[in-house]
Design a protein around this motif. Sequence first.
Motif, mmCIF file in Angstrom:
data_model
loop_
_atom_site.group_PDB
_atom_site.id
_atom_site.type_symbol
_atom_site.label_atom_id
_atom_site.label_comp_id
_atom_site.label_asym_id
_atom_site.label_seq_id
_atom_site.Cartn_x
_atom_site.Cartn_y
_atom_site.Cartn_z
ATOM 1 N N ASP A 1 41.844 36.545 33.009
ATOM 2 C CA ASP A 1 41.431 35.188 33.374
ATOM 3 C C ASP A 1 41.462 34.986 34.886
ATOM 4 O O ASP A 1 40.535 34.400 35.468
ATOM 5 C CB ASP A 1 42.336 34.161 32.692
ATOM 6 N N GLU A 2 42.523 35.475 35.525
ATOM 7 C CA GLU A 2 42.632 35.313 36.977
ATOM 8 C C GLU A 2 41.570 36.143 37.701
ATOM 9 O O GLU A 2 40.950 35.679 38.676
ATOM 10 C CB GLU A 2 44.028 35.721 37.438
ATOM 11 N N ARG B 1 38.131 34.541 37.287
ATOM 12 C CA ARG B 1 38.038 33.314 38.086
ATOM 13 C C ARG B 1 37.782 33.671 39.558
ATOM 14 O O ARG B 1 36.920 33.079 40.220
ATOM 15 C CB ARG B 1 39.321 32.506 37.947
ATOM 16 N N GLU B 2 38.516 34.637 40.052
ATOM 17 C CA GLU B 2 38.347 35.073 41.442
ATOM 18 C C GLU B 2 36.954 35.665 41.663
ATOM 19 O O GLU B 2 36.291 35.390 42.668
ATOM 20 C CB GLU B 2 39.418 36.118 41.771
ATOM 21 N N ALA C 1 34.181 35.062 39.953
ATOM 22 C CA ALA C 1 33.172 34.011 39.897
ATOM 23 C C ALA C 1 33.142 33.191 41.185
ATOM 24 O O ALA C 1 32.071 32.867 41.709
ATOM 25 C CB ALA C 1 33.436 33.106 38.697
ATOM 26 N N ASP C 2 34.319 32.860 41.706
ATOM 27 C CA ASP C 2 34.387 32.043 42.919
ATOM 28 C C ASP C 2 33.790 32.757 44.128
ATOM 29 O O ASP C 2 33.137 32.138 44.965
ATOM 30 C CB ASP C 2 35.838 31.666 43.216
ATOM 31 N N GLN D 1 29.771 35.096 42.271
ATOM 32 C CA GLN D 1 28.810 34.610 41.284
ATOM 33 C C GLN D 1 28.128 35.768 40.539
ATOM 34 O O GLN D 1 26.908 35.943 40.625
ATOM 35 C CB GLN D 1 27.747 33.719 41.932
#
Length: 326
Positions: free
Chosen positions: A105-106, A109-110, A112-113, A116
């Motif tokens: 999950d982490e 998230r990283e 994607a931020d 992309q």
Amino acid sequence: MLSNIAESVRLRPFAGSAADYAALAAIANAAFPDSHETAEEIQHWDAIRPAHCVIARWLAEVGETVVAAAEYFHAAWMYHPRKFFISIAVLPEWQGRGIGSYCYDELMRELADRHQPLQVRSNCREDQARSVRFLTDRGFREEMRTWESRLDLRAFDPAPFADGLARAVGQGFTICNLNEWLARLPDARQRLYEAMIEMRADVPQPEPFTPVDMATWERTVFDDPHLYPEGYFLALDGDEIAAVSQLWKHAEPDVLMTGITATRRHYRRRGLALALKVHALNFAKAAGYREVRTYNATTNRAMLSINEALGFVKQPAWIEFVKDVG
């Protein structure tokens, strides 16, 4: 779920220290016992990574104990700026406690931020049920499979394949090893680079092959601690490279790895792949090695047929998964 570990897991950036590299190697070898990676080898591959290829890596700690590693990276051999591989490995004794889920999950998230991504890929062996379930539960789908195959050289009899080797020589081809090739011509490295890039483009993979520049290729080959020039064979048509079959050293001293066996397009259907493979196996057997291992995509029927005829035995397949996230 993390249960009581939730508050105590800390995912921190990889520091690049000797201790972090040692921890990374220990996790890889515990999670994948056949890998035999060393900290020095991981450092080597990090050092020669092309500048345009992103990598980000973290270690997960519980207290003072490093229990997992997570990373995302571009694949230099099929580069796309918004397509990444991810890898998460948890020490076996810490698995089943939600640590892998937390890392995933982490990491996602990283990723994607910062980037992309359009797609992410990951792989595991088909007999690693927990890992297969982990990926499929998160929306990954199977994309391709690769078999590892192993040949017991103590049982290998080269006699039935002598005619194939003689056929190649009878067509006027000669065989030399890497050291002999490099001493042959002043532009030997350039010629080898061009031949290898051409042949590598035909190795099955899910995305188009993206060649590296010659300087990066040279470091990949000649600085590799597993390079075994005496076991790296070329079939030559005069001074033209027609085919290659490489043997590389392995962490287990009596085992060799096949890097690539391939023939340039305009020399195919002349028996060169089989001839070079038999030549390499004869060399390995005479040198006292116990085993040769190789990897082939399950779709590479031509190479699989050669390996099956030679007596290679398939191991559990590696599955490559992909997930669309764009």
